[in-house]
Motif scaffolding. Structure first.
Motif, short mmCIF file in Angstrom:
data_model
loop_
_atom_site.label_atom_id
_atom_site.label_comp_id
_atom_site.label_asym_id
_atom_site.label_seq_id
_atom_site.Cartn_x
_atom_site.Cartn_y
_atom_site.Cartn_z
N UNK A 118 73.25 -7.23 116.15
CA UNK A 118 74.06 -6.04 115.90
C UNK A 118 75.19 -6.31 114.92
N UNK A 119 75.87 -7.44 115.08
CA UNK A 119 76.97 -7.80 114.18
C UNK A 119 76.46 -8.01 112.76
N UNK A 120 75.30 -8.67 112.64
CA UNK A 120 74.71 -8.90 111.31
C UNK A 120 74.35 -7.57 110.64
N UNK A 121 73.79 -6.65 111.42
CA UNK A 121 73.41 -5.36 110.85
C UNK A 121 74.65 -4.54 110.47
N UNK A 122 75.68 -4.59 111.30
CA UNK A 122 76.91 -3.88 110.97
C UNK A 122 77.51 -4.43 109.67
N UNK A 123 77.47 -5.73 109.49
CA UNK A 123 77.98 -6.33 108.26
C UNK A 123 77.18 -5.83 107.05
#
Length: 168
Positions: free
Chosen positions: A27-32
């Motif tokens: 999720x953090x990677x996709x948000x970035x």
């Protein structure tokens, strides 16, 4: 003293990354990805961003109940929220992107400020193969059929223009 501080920060970062569940890392990677490629600073000002797993695991921040981002379009000056979800699997033939409680909360927010869903699937969170930009007013269910999401497909890796955002 500065060297000690850098070492401490590095150890904290590594420890945090190791202790963060894989689903949160994705999720953090996709948000970035969403922030850097789809809503870059050149076109959008970031007003709010939900807190990460590390912050919320220590002291949960209530604002994390909001969608992932709140932006201001630099051209129109309109403010809007974005909920970013990356999925690699279907559940009962659908891309399940939220719970009933989340959907109700996002629908309530959408009455005051537009909310958009960025749904990524296939590939990696850092470089999805398929992306959809769906106004929340059209994403009425917690699970969406891929054929429905395809109606709102956008080109991966390209910034979303103001015109494309508001003419959905």
């Amino acid at each position: 003293m500065r060297l000690f501080s850098l070492i401490t920060e590095t150890v904290d970062f590594i420890t945090d990354r190791i202790n963060t569940p894989e689903s949160f890392k994705v999720g953090q990677d996709f948000e970035k990805y969403v922030e850097e490629y789809l809503f870059p600073k050149k076109y959008y000002e970031m007003i709010e961003r939900t807190h990460d797993y590390h912050t919320n695991s220590k002291n949960y921040v209530e604002a994390s109940l909001n969608p992932d981002f709140k932006f201001r379009d630099r051209i129109t000056k309109k403010e809007f929220y974005v909920e970013a979800k990356f999925r690699t699997n279907l559940y009962n033939g659908k891309l399940v992107w939220c719970t009933d409680k989340q959907l109700a909360r996002y629908q309530s927010i959408n009455k005051q400020t537009p909310v958009f869903l960025i749904l990524g699937d296939s590939g990696k969170a850092t470089m999805p193969e398929c992306l959809s930009l769906i106004p929340l007013s059209k994403a009425k269910y917690t699970g969406l059929f891929p054929s429905f999401a395809d109606q709102f497909a956008i080109v991966p890796g390209l910034a979303i223009s103001s015109k494309a955002l508001w003419n959905r």
